[in-house]
Design an enzyme around this catalytic site. Structure first.
Site, PDB file in Angstrom:
ATOM      1  N   LYS A 163      13.958  60.874 -34.822  1.00 22.30           N
ATOM      2  CA  LYS A 163      15.048  61.057 -35.777  1.00 22.30           C
ATOM      3  C   LYS A 163      16.289  60.437 -35.179  1.00 22.30           C
ATOM      4  CE  LYS A 163      18.299  62.955 -37.102  1.00 22.30           C
ATOM      5  NZ  LYS A 163      19.633  62.405 -37.526  1.00 22.30           N
TER       6      LYS A 163
ATOM      7  N   GLU B 199      22.155  59.557 -37.914  1.00 19.68           N
ATOM      8  CA  GLU B 199      22.437  59.034 -39.250  1.00 19.68           C
ATOM      9  C   GLU B 199      23.568  58.015 -39.232  1.00 19.68           C
ATOM     10  OE1 GLU B 199      24.606  63.030 -38.856  1.00 19.68           O
ATOM     11  OE2 GLU B 199      22.720  62.105 -38.214  1.00 19.68           O
TER      12      GLU B 199
ATOM     13  N   CYS C 268      27.971  59.750 -21.924  1.00 12.48           N
ATOM     14  CA  CYS C 268      28.017  61.003 -21.175  1.00 12.48           C
ATOM     15  C   CYS C 268      28.173  60.784 -19.680  1.00 12.48           C
ATOM     16  CB  CYS C 268      26.762  61.824 -21.447  1.00 12.48           C
ATOM     17  SG  CYS C 268      25.236  61.070 -20.843  1.00 12.48           S
TER      18      CYS C 268
ATOM     19  N   GLU D 273      35.477  67.480 -23.560  1.00 10.04           N
ATOM     20  CA  GLU D 273      34.904  66.127 -23.609  1.00 10.04           C
ATOM     21  C   GLU D 273      35.515  65.381 -24.795  1.00 10.04           C
ATOM     22  OE1 GLU D 273      30.566  63.943 -23.382  1.00 10.04           O
ATOM     23  OE2 GLU D 273      30.733  65.740 -24.611  1.00 10.04           O
TER      24      GLU D 273
END
Length: 490
Positions: A180, A183, A288, A381
Protein backbone atom coordinates in the site's frame (compact mmCIF):
# COMPACT_ATOMS: atom_id res chain seq x y z
CA UNK A 1 9.97 26.70 -16.67
CA UNK A 2 9.88 23.18 -15.23
CA UNK A 3 12.79 21.62 -13.38
CA UNK A 4 11.62 18.14 -14.34
CA UNK A 5 9.70 16.80 -17.30
CA UNK A 6 5.99 17.33 -16.74
CA UNK A 7 3.61 14.77 -18.26
CA UNK A 8 1.38 15.76 -21.16
CA UNK A 9 -1.57 13.97 -19.58
CA UNK A 10 -2.66 12.69 -16.19
CA UNK A 11 -0.80 9.52 -15.16
CA UNK A 12 -3.05 6.81 -13.79
CA UNK A 13 -1.97 4.63 -10.85
CA UNK A 14 -4.25 1.58 -10.79
CA UNK A 15 -4.12 -1.39 -8.44
CA UNK A 16 -2.07 -4.44 -9.37
CA UNK A 17 -4.07 -7.58 -8.62
CA UNK A 18 -3.31 -11.10 -9.83
CA UNK A 19 -0.84 -9.77 -12.38
CA UNK A 20 -3.32 -7.27 -13.90
CA UNK A 21 -3.64 -3.51 -13.59
CA UNK A 22 -7.14 -2.82 -12.31
CA UNK A 23 -8.60 0.57 -11.42
CA UNK A 24 -9.57 0.98 -7.78
CA UNK A 25 -13.34 0.91 -7.39
CA UNK A 26 -13.52 3.72 -4.83
CA UNK A 27 -13.22 7.50 -4.87
CA UNK A 28 -10.66 9.24 -7.07
CA UNK A 29 -7.49 10.68 -5.46
CA UNK A 30 -5.51 13.41 -7.24
CA UNK A 31 -1.70 13.38 -7.16
CA UNK A 32 -0.02 16.80 -7.01
CA UNK A 33 3.55 17.56 -7.98
CA UNK A 34 5.37 19.63 -5.33
CA UNK A 35 7.32 21.27 -8.16
CA UNK A 36 4.34 23.25 -9.41
CA UNK A 37 1.33 22.32 -7.29
CA UNK A 38 -0.52 20.88 -10.31
CA UNK A 39 -2.32 17.56 -10.64
CA UNK A 40 -0.03 15.12 -12.48
CA UNK A 41 -1.58 11.79 -11.56
CA UNK A 42 -4.64 10.03 -10.26
CA UNK A 43 -5.43 6.91 -8.32
CA UNK A 44 -8.53 5.46 -6.67
CA UNK A 45 -9.46 4.14 -3.26
CA UNK A 46 -9.70 0.34 -3.01
CA UNK A 47 -12.94 -1.08 -1.64
CA UNK A 48 -13.04 -3.80 1.02
CA UNK A 49 -14.39 -6.23 -1.58
CA UNK A 50 -11.57 -5.51 -4.00
CA UNK A 51 -8.97 -5.86 -1.22
CA UNK A 52 -10.45 -9.21 -0.22
CA UNK A 53 -10.31 -10.45 -3.81
CA UNK A 54 -6.72 -9.25 -4.22
CA UNK A 55 -5.49 -10.96 -1.06
CA UNK A 56 -7.21 -14.20 -2.07
CA UNK A 57 -5.24 -14.18 -5.33
CA UNK A 58 -2.04 -13.36 -3.45
CA UNK A 59 -2.65 -16.30 -1.14
CA UNK A 60 -3.10 -18.70 -4.06
CA UNK A 61 0.05 -17.41 -5.79
CA UNK A 62 2.13 -17.73 -2.63
CA UNK A 63 1.65 -21.51 -2.38
CA UNK A 64 3.45 -22.11 -5.68
CA UNK A 65 5.97 -19.30 -5.17
CA UNK A 66 7.23 -20.72 -1.87
CA UNK A 67 7.72 -24.12 -3.54
CA UNK A 68 9.91 -22.47 -6.18
CA UNK A 69 13.57 -23.18 -5.26
CA UNK A 70 15.32 -20.28 -3.57
CA UNK A 71 17.89 -20.13 -6.35
CA UNK A 72 15.13 -19.63 -8.91
CA UNK A 73 13.47 -16.95 -6.78
CA UNK A 74 16.76 -15.06 -6.63
CA UNK A 75 17.03 -15.26 -10.43
CA UNK A 76 13.87 -13.17 -10.63
CA UNK A 77 15.42 -10.67 -8.24
CA UNK A 78 18.59 -10.54 -10.34
CA UNK A 79 16.49 -9.76 -13.43
CA UNK A 80 14.66 -7.12 -11.40
CA UNK A 81 17.99 -5.51 -10.52
CA UNK A 82 19.01 -5.29 -14.17
CA UNK A 83 15.70 -3.71 -15.16
CA UNK A 84 15.92 -1.10 -12.39
CA UNK A 85 19.43 -0.14 -13.49
CA UNK A 86 18.26 0.05 -17.11
CA UNK A 87 15.26 2.24 -16.24
CA UNK A 88 16.75 4.29 -13.41
CA UNK A 89 16.37 7.61 -15.26
CA UNK A 90 12.70 6.99 -16.00
CA UNK A 91 11.91 5.86 -12.47
CA UNK A 92 13.87 8.73 -10.91
CA UNK A 93 11.89 11.28 -12.92
CA UNK A 94 8.58 9.83 -11.69
CA UNK A 95 9.85 9.82 -8.09
CA UNK A 96 10.82 13.48 -8.42
CA UNK A 97 7.59 14.37 -10.19
CA UNK A 98 5.36 13.15 -7.40
CA UNK A 99 7.68 13.63 -4.41
CA UNK A 100 9.61 16.82 -5.18
CA UNK A 101 13.16 15.47 -4.86
CA UNK A 102 15.91 16.55 -7.19
CA UNK A 103 16.78 13.87 -9.73
CA UNK A 104 20.12 12.94 -8.15
CA UNK A 105 18.37 12.24 -4.82
CA UNK A 106 15.76 10.09 -6.54
CA UNK A 107 18.51 8.08 -8.23
CA UNK A 108 20.36 7.68 -4.94
CA UNK A 109 17.21 6.33 -3.32
CA UNK A 110 16.82 3.75 -6.07
CA UNK A 111 20.48 2.75 -5.72
CA UNK A 112 20.04 2.25 -1.97
CA UNK A 113 17.05 0.06 -2.74
CA UNK A 114 19.15 -1.92 -5.20
CA UNK A 115 21.71 -2.44 -2.43
CA UNK A 116 19.03 -4.21 -0.37
CA UNK A 117 18.01 -6.12 -3.50
CA UNK A 118 21.60 -7.34 -3.91
CA UNK A 119 21.54 -8.58 -0.33
CA UNK A 120 18.34 -10.51 -1.11
CA UNK A 121 20.00 -12.05 -4.15
CA UNK A 122 22.86 -13.22 -1.94
CA UNK A 123 20.51 -15.21 0.31
CA UNK A 124 20.94 -18.24 -1.95
CA UNK A 125 24.52 -18.37 -0.68
CA UNK A 126 24.30 -16.76 2.77
CA UNK A 127 21.11 -18.19 4.21
CA UNK A 128 21.83 -21.90 3.78
CA UNK A 129 20.46 -22.90 7.17
CA UNK A 130 22.39 -25.14 9.54
CA UNK A 131 22.62 -28.88 10.20
CA UNK A 132 24.55 -30.61 12.95
CA UNK A 133 24.88 -34.09 14.39
CA UNK A 134 23.87 -33.34 17.97
CA UNK A 135 24.19 -36.91 19.18
CA UNK A 136 25.23 -40.21 17.62
CA UNK A 137 22.85 -40.69 14.70
CA UNK A 138 20.68 -37.67 15.62
CA UNK A 139 20.70 -34.57 13.43
CA UNK A 140 19.13 -31.16 14.02
CA UNK A 141 18.66 -28.60 11.25
CA UNK A 142 17.09 -25.22 10.55
CA UNK A 143 14.73 -24.74 7.61
CA UNK A 144 13.48 -21.27 6.75
CA UNK A 145 9.87 -21.07 5.59
CA UNK A 146 7.75 -18.17 4.35
CA UNK A 147 4.98 -16.67 6.46
CA UNK A 148 2.50 -16.58 3.57
CA UNK A 149 0.93 -13.24 2.67
CA UNK A 150 2.66 -10.17 4.13
CA UNK A 151 1.92 -6.48 3.79
CA UNK A 152 3.82 -3.21 3.81
CA UNK A 153 2.56 0.38 4.10
CA UNK A 154 5.13 2.85 2.76
CA UNK A 155 5.50 6.67 3.06
CA UNK A 156 5.62 9.52 0.56
CA UNK A 157 9.18 10.63 1.22
CA UNK A 158 10.92 7.69 -0.49
CA UNK A 159 8.48 6.19 -3.05
CA UNK A 160 11.12 3.77 -4.39
CA UNK A 161 13.71 3.27 -1.65
CA UNK A 162 11.53 2.40 1.35
CA UNK A 163 9.47 -0.21 -0.54
CA UNK A 164 12.77 -1.63 -1.76
CA UNK A 165 13.82 -2.17 1.85
CA UNK A 166 11.20 -4.90 2.16
CA UNK A 167 10.06 -6.08 -1.29
CA UNK A 168 13.27 -7.98 -2.21
CA UNK A 169 13.73 -9.78 1.11
CA UNK A 170 10.08 -10.60 1.81
CA UNK A 171 9.47 -11.91 -1.72
CA UNK A 172 12.78 -13.78 -2.02
CA UNK A 173 11.93 -15.64 1.20
CA UNK A 174 8.82 -16.99 -0.53
CA UNK A 175 6.05 -14.65 0.61
CA UNK A 176 3.38 -12.91 -1.40
CA UNK A 177 3.62 -9.17 -0.83
CA UNK A 178 0.77 -6.66 -0.45
CA UNK A 179 1.98 -3.09 -0.99
CA UNK A 180 0.00 0.00 0.00
CA UNK A 181 1.99 3.02 -1.22
CA UNK A 182 1.33 6.52 0.08
CA UNK A 183 -1.70 8.09 -1.56
CA UNK A 184 0.52 11.13 -2.17
CA UNK A 185 3.07 9.15 -4.24
CA UNK A 186 1.56 6.05 -5.91
CA UNK A 187 2.95 6.61 -9.41
CA UNK A 188 6.36 5.06 -8.71
CA UNK A 189 4.67 1.83 -7.62
CA UNK A 190 3.38 1.21 -11.15
CA UNK A 191 6.91 1.28 -12.55
CA UNK A 192 8.21 -1.09 -9.87
CA UNK A 193 5.26 -3.41 -10.48
CA UNK A 194 5.97 -3.47 -14.21
CA UNK A 195 9.68 -4.10 -13.56
CA UNK A 196 8.96 -7.10 -11.33
CA UNK A 197 6.54 -8.51 -13.90
CA UNK A 198 9.13 -8.18 -16.65
CA UNK A 199 11.66 -9.83 -14.34
CA UNK A 200 9.51 -12.96 -14.24
CA UNK A 201 7.68 -12.64 -10.92
CA UNK A 202 4.55 -14.82 -11.08
CA UNK A 203 1.17 -13.11 -11.11
CA UNK A 204 -0.22 -12.50 -7.64
CA UNK A 205 3.08 -12.59 -5.75
CA UNK A 206 3.11 -8.77 -5.81
CA UNK A 207 -0.13 -6.91 -5.16
CA UNK A 208 -0.43 -3.11 -5.13
CA UNK A 209 -3.49 -1.63 -3.42
CA UNK A 210 -4.05 2.11 -3.40
CA UNK A 211 -6.04 4.14 -0.93
CA UNK A 212 -6.05 5.94 2.39
CA UNK A 213 -6.60 4.89 6.01
CA UNK A 214 -9.57 2.61 5.23
CA UNK A 215 -7.43 0.64 2.80
CA UNK A 216 -4.67 0.31 5.41
CA UNK A 217 -7.12 -0.93 8.04
CA UNK A 218 -8.67 -3.50 5.70
CA UNK A 219 -5.23 -4.88 4.84
CA UNK A 220 -4.14 -5.10 8.48
CA UNK A 221 -7.42 -6.72 9.54
CA UNK A 222 -7.50 -9.34 6.80
CA UNK A 223 -7.27 -12.84 8.22
CA UNK A 224 -4.76 -14.00 5.59
CA UNK A 225 -2.19 -11.24 6.18
CA UNK A 226 0.44 -12.68 8.53
CA UNK A 227 2.78 -9.71 9.00
CA UNK A 228 2.69 -5.95 8.55
CA UNK A 229 5.59 -3.59 7.89
CA UNK A 230 5.15 0.16 8.16
CA UNK A 231 7.27 3.29 7.73
CA UNK A 232 5.88 6.72 8.59
CA UNK A 233 5.22 8.98 11.56
CA UNK A 234 5.53 7.61 15.10
CA UNK A 235 1.89 8.44 15.80
CA UNK A 236 0.65 6.24 12.95
CA UNK A 237 3.37 3.62 13.47
CA UNK A 238 2.11 3.06 17.00
CA UNK A 239 -1.49 2.75 15.78
CA UNK A 240 -0.57 0.27 13.05
CA UNK A 241 1.57 -1.77 15.45
CA UNK A 242 -1.17 -1.92 18.07
CA UNK A 243 -3.85 -2.86 15.56
CA UNK A 244 -1.79 -5.61 13.93
CA UNK A 245 -0.44 -7.17 17.11
CA UNK A 246 -3.87 -7.13 18.74
CA UNK A 247 -4.89 -9.48 15.94
CA UNK A 248 -1.93 -11.77 16.63
CA UNK A 249 0.06 -10.62 13.60
CA UNK A 250 3.72 -9.74 13.39
CA UNK A 251 4.37 -6.02 13.04
CA UNK A 252 7.49 -3.95 12.54
CA UNK A 253 6.67 -0.25 12.35
CA UNK A 254 9.27 2.47 11.93
CA UNK A 255 8.29 5.94 13.11
CA UNK A 256 9.67 9.43 13.14
CA UNK A 257 12.80 10.99 14.55
CA UNK A 258 14.41 14.07 16.02
CA UNK A 259 18.04 13.35 15.26
CA UNK A 260 20.81 15.14 17.15
CA UNK A 261 24.30 15.97 15.99
CA UNK A 262 26.86 16.81 18.66
CA UNK A 263 29.43 19.33 17.43
CA UNK A 264 32.68 19.53 19.42
CA UNK A 265 35.21 22.39 19.23
CA UNK A 266 37.93 20.22 17.66
CA UNK A 267 35.75 19.19 14.70
CA UNK A 268 37.15 19.91 11.25
CA UNK A 269 35.25 23.00 9.97
CA UNK A 270 35.08 21.82 6.36
CA UNK A 271 34.01 18.26 7.16
CA UNK A 272 31.43 19.37 9.73
CA UNK A 273 30.17 22.19 7.49
CA UNK A 274 29.49 19.86 4.58
CA UNK A 275 28.31 16.87 6.60
CA UNK A 276 25.90 18.73 8.87
CA UNK A 277 24.49 21.08 6.22
CA UNK A 278 23.92 18.26 3.76
CA UNK A 279 22.25 16.19 6.48
CA UNK A 280 19.48 18.67 7.22
CA UNK A 281 19.03 19.94 3.65
CA UNK A 282 19.17 16.63 1.79
CA UNK A 283 15.74 15.54 0.48
CA UNK A 284 14.53 18.94 1.76
CA UNK A 285 14.84 17.56 5.28
CA UNK A 286 11.98 15.13 4.58
CA UNK A 287 13.67 12.00 5.84
CA UNK A 288 13.83 10.27 9.20
CA UNK A 289 17.65 10.41 9.19
CA UNK A 290 17.97 14.17 8.75
CA UNK A 291 19.84 16.15 11.38
CA UNK A 292 17.31 18.46 12.99
CA UNK A 293 19.04 19.48 16.23
CA UNK A 294 22.68 20.61 16.50
CA UNK A 295 24.07 20.37 20.01
CA UNK A 296 26.85 22.94 19.82
CA UNK A 297 29.39 22.29 22.58
CA UNK A 298 31.65 25.18 23.60
CA UNK A 299 33.38 27.42 21.07
CA UNK A 300 32.15 26.14 17.70
CA UNK A 301 31.20 29.38 15.92
CA UNK A 302 33.80 28.72 13.21
CA UNK A 303 32.17 25.38 12.38
CA UNK A 304 28.68 26.91 12.49
CA UNK A 305 29.77 29.59 10.02
CA UNK A 306 30.88 26.80 7.71
CA UNK A 307 27.49 25.09 8.06
CA UNK A 308 25.67 28.33 7.26
CA UNK A 309 27.81 29.00 4.18
CA UNK A 310 27.29 25.48 2.88
CA UNK A 311 23.53 25.71 3.45
CA UNK A 312 23.40 29.11 1.70
CA UNK A 313 24.88 27.52 -1.42
CA UNK A 314 22.05 24.97 -1.59
CA UNK A 315 19.95 26.46 -4.37
CA UNK A 316 16.31 25.43 -4.68
CA UNK A 317 15.43 23.21 -7.61
CA UNK A 318 19.09 22.60 -8.41
CA UNK A 319 20.54 21.23 -5.18
CA UNK A 320 17.39 20.87 -3.08
CA UNK A 321 13.87 19.79 -3.89
CA UNK A 322 10.40 20.93 -2.87
CA UNK A 323 8.18 20.33 0.18
CA UNK A 324 5.54 17.64 -0.32
CA UNK A 325 2.38 19.76 0.21
CA UNK A 326 1.24 23.34 0.69
CA UNK A 327 -0.04 22.38 4.15
CA UNK A 328 3.39 21.14 5.21
CA UNK A 329 5.03 24.28 3.83
CA UNK A 330 2.67 26.45 5.87
CA UNK A 331 3.39 24.37 8.99
CA UNK A 332 7.14 24.83 8.56
CA UNK A 333 6.80 28.58 8.08
CA UNK A 334 4.73 28.78 11.24
CA UNK A 335 7.28 26.72 13.17
CA UNK A 336 10.03 29.15 12.15
CA UNK A 337 7.97 32.11 13.34
CA UNK A 338 7.20 30.36 16.62
CA UNK A 339 10.87 29.60 17.29
CA UNK A 340 11.78 33.24 16.64
CA UNK A 341 9.03 34.41 18.99
CA UNK A 342 10.52 32.16 21.67
CA UNK A 343 13.92 33.80 21.38
CA UNK A 344 15.72 31.83 18.65
CA UNK A 345 17.93 33.79 16.27
CA UNK A 346 17.36 33.03 12.59
CA UNK A 347 20.84 32.64 11.10
CA UNK A 348 19.41 31.59 7.75
CA UNK A 349 15.76 32.03 6.73
CA UNK A 350 14.73 29.67 3.96
CA UNK A 351 11.59 31.64 3.27
CA UNK A 352 13.81 34.30 1.73
CA UNK A 353 15.59 31.86 -0.61
CA UNK A 354 15.22 32.35 -4.36
CA UNK A 355 12.51 30.05 -5.63
CA UNK A 356 12.19 28.51 -9.09
CA UNK A 357 9.68 30.04 -11.48
CA UNK A 358 6.07 28.97 -11.21
CA UNK A 359 3.98 27.75 -8.33
CA UNK A 360 5.41 25.11 -6.07
CA UNK A 361 6.08 24.30 -2.45
CA UNK A 362 9.54 25.69 -1.72
CA UNK A 363 11.49 26.40 1.45
CA UNK A 364 15.21 26.99 1.56
CA UNK A 365 17.59 25.79 4.28
CA UNK A 366 16.77 27.40 7.63
CA UNK A 367 19.06 27.58 10.68
CA UNK A 368 17.79 28.62 14.11
CA UNK A 369 20.36 29.46 16.80
CA UNK A 370 19.84 29.67 20.55
CA UNK A 371 16.83 27.36 20.49
CA UNK A 372 15.47 26.54 23.94
CA UNK A 373 15.80 22.95 25.09
CA UNK A 374 12.09 22.18 25.52
CA UNK A 375 10.66 24.25 22.66
CA UNK A 376 8.79 22.94 19.64
CA UNK A 377 11.81 23.46 17.40
CA UNK A 378 13.94 21.31 19.69
CA UNK A 379 11.48 18.48 20.31
CA UNK A 380 8.92 18.16 17.48
CA UNK A 381 9.78 16.44 14.21
CA UNK A 382 9.28 19.33 11.77
CA UNK A 383 10.13 17.26 8.66
CA UNK A 384 11.68 19.99 6.58
CA UNK A 385 15.03 21.73 5.94
CA UNK A 386 15.14 23.35 9.38
CA UNK A 387 17.97 22.86 11.87
CA UNK A 388 17.79 24.03 15.48
CA UNK A 389 21.00 24.86 17.36
CA UNK A 390 21.06 24.33 21.12
CA UNK A 391 24.14 25.72 22.86
CA UNK A 392 25.75 23.35 25.39
CA UNK A 393 28.55 23.98 27.86
CA UNK A 394 29.99 20.46 27.70
CA UNK A 395 29.56 16.98 26.24
CA UNK A 396 27.68 15.70 29.29
CA UNK A 397 25.01 18.34 28.80
CA UNK A 398 24.74 17.51 25.11
CA UNK A 399 24.31 13.81 25.84
CA UNK A 400 21.71 14.55 28.49
CA UNK A 401 19.65 16.47 25.94
CA UNK A 402 20.09 13.76 23.31
CA UNK A 403 19.11 11.05 25.78
CA UNK A 404 15.97 12.96 26.77
CA UNK A 405 14.79 12.84 23.17
CA UNK A 406 11.75 10.54 22.92
CA UNK A 407 12.84 9.25 19.53
CA UNK A 408 15.88 7.09 18.83
CA UNK A 409 16.66 6.84 15.15
CA UNK A 410 20.06 8.46 14.74
CA UNK A 411 22.72 10.51 16.51
CA UNK A 412 26.08 11.76 15.27
CA UNK A 413 29.16 13.47 16.60
CA UNK A 414 31.68 15.62 14.75
CA UNK A 415 35.09 15.57 16.38
CA UNK A 416 38.75 14.70 15.81
CA UNK A 417 38.94 12.87 19.13
CA UNK A 418 38.49 9.13 19.02
CA UNK A 419 37.91 9.07 22.76
CA UNK A 420 35.08 11.63 22.58
CA UNK A 421 33.57 9.83 19.61
CA UNK A 422 33.52 6.58 21.57
CA UNK A 423 31.81 8.29 24.51
CA UNK A 424 29.01 9.38 22.17
CA UNK A 425 28.80 5.98 20.44
CA UNK A 426 28.43 4.26 23.81
CA UNK A 427 26.00 6.73 25.39
CA UNK A 428 23.77 8.05 22.60
CA UNK A 429 20.19 6.79 22.83
CA UNK A 430 19.86 5.91 19.15
CA UNK A 431 19.81 2.81 17.01
CA UNK A 432 22.20 4.29 14.43
CA UNK A 433 25.23 6.41 15.35
CA UNK A 434 27.55 8.38 13.09
CA UNK A 435 31.06 9.65 13.69
CA UNK A 436 31.80 12.60 11.38
CA UNK A 437 28.86 11.40 9.27
CA UNK A 438 25.70 13.48 9.10
CA UNK A 439 23.40 10.72 7.82
CA UNK A 440 24.51 7.48 9.52
CA UNK A 441 22.48 5.05 7.39
CA UNK A 442 24.13 1.61 7.59
CA UNK A 443 25.07 -0.09 4.35
CA UNK A 444 23.89 -3.63 3.67
CA UNK A 445 24.23 -6.17 5.19
CA UNK A 446 24.20 -3.94 8.30
CA UNK A 447 20.55 -3.38 9.06
CA UNK A 448 18.44 -0.23 9.34
CA UNK A 449 16.42 0.48 12.48
CA UNK A 450 16.07 2.83 15.43
CA UNK A 451 14.95 2.44 19.03
CA UNK A 452 12.56 4.14 21.49
CA UNK A 453 9.65 5.95 19.77
CA UNK A 454 11.30 5.50 16.37
CA UNK A 455 10.49 1.79 16.18
CA UNK A 456 7.67 -0.45 17.31
CA UNK A 457 8.38 -4.16 17.07
CA UNK A 458 11.42 -6.39 17.24
CA UNK A 459 14.29 -6.57 14.75
CA UNK A 460 15.27 -4.28 11.90
CA UNK A 461 13.67 -3.74 8.51
CA UNK A 462 16.70 -4.61 6.35
CA UNK A 463 19.77 -6.81 6.54
CA UNK A 464 20.25 -10.03 8.46
CA UNK A 465 18.03 -8.83 11.31
CA UNK A 466 15.06 -8.67 8.92
CA UNK A 467 15.08 -12.31 7.84
CA UNK A 468 13.36 -13.74 10.90
CA UNK A 469 10.61 -11.12 10.68
CA UNK A 470 9.54 -12.22 7.20
CA UNK A 471 9.84 -15.98 7.81
CA UNK A 472 9.48 -18.91 10.19
CA UNK A 473 12.49 -20.94 11.24
CA UNK A 474 11.46 -24.60 11.41
CA UNK A 475 13.62 -26.97 13.45
CA UNK A 476 13.84 -30.58 12.25
CA UNK A 477 15.38 -33.38 14.33
CA UNK A 478 16.12 -36.65 12.53
CA UNK A 479 17.18 -40.22 13.48
CA UNK A 480 17.25 -43.14 11.05
CA UNK A 481 18.64 -46.03 13.07
CA UNK A 482 19.45 -47.10 16.59
CA UNK A 483 23.01 -46.67 17.79
CA UNK A 484 24.85 -49.18 19.99
CA UNK A 485 26.18 -46.41 22.26
CA UNK A 486 22.96 -44.36 22.48
CA UNK A 487 22.39 -42.14 25.53
CA UNK A 488 19.66 -39.87 26.85
CA UNK A 489 20.21 -37.40 23.97
CA UNK A 490 19.54 -40.03 21.31
Amino acid sequence: MSLIEMPNEIIEAPNFIGGEWIKGDGESIDIYSPYNGKVVGRTNESSSKQIDQAIAKAKDAQVLWEKTPLKDRTKVMFNFREILLRDIEKIAHIVSLENGKIISESKAGIMKGIEVLEYAISLQNLDAGSKMEVSRGVFCEYRREALGVVASITPFNFPAMVPMWTIPIAITLGNSYIWKPSEKTPLTATLIGNALTEAGLPAGVLTILNGTANCVNDIIDHKDVAAVGFVGSSKIAKIVYSRATALGKRALCLGGAKNHIILLPDADPEMSGIGIADSFTGCAGQRCMAASVLLAVGEVDKQIESIVERAKSTSLGDKMGAIITKEQLDFLSGAIDKAASEGAKILLDGREAKKPEGDGYWLGPTILDGVKENSEASKVELFGPVMSIIRCSNLSEALRIENANEYGNAASVFTNSGAMAEVVAQNASAGMVGINIGVPVPREPFSFGGINESKFGYGDITGENSLNFWSHVKKVTTKWQMQNDHNWMS
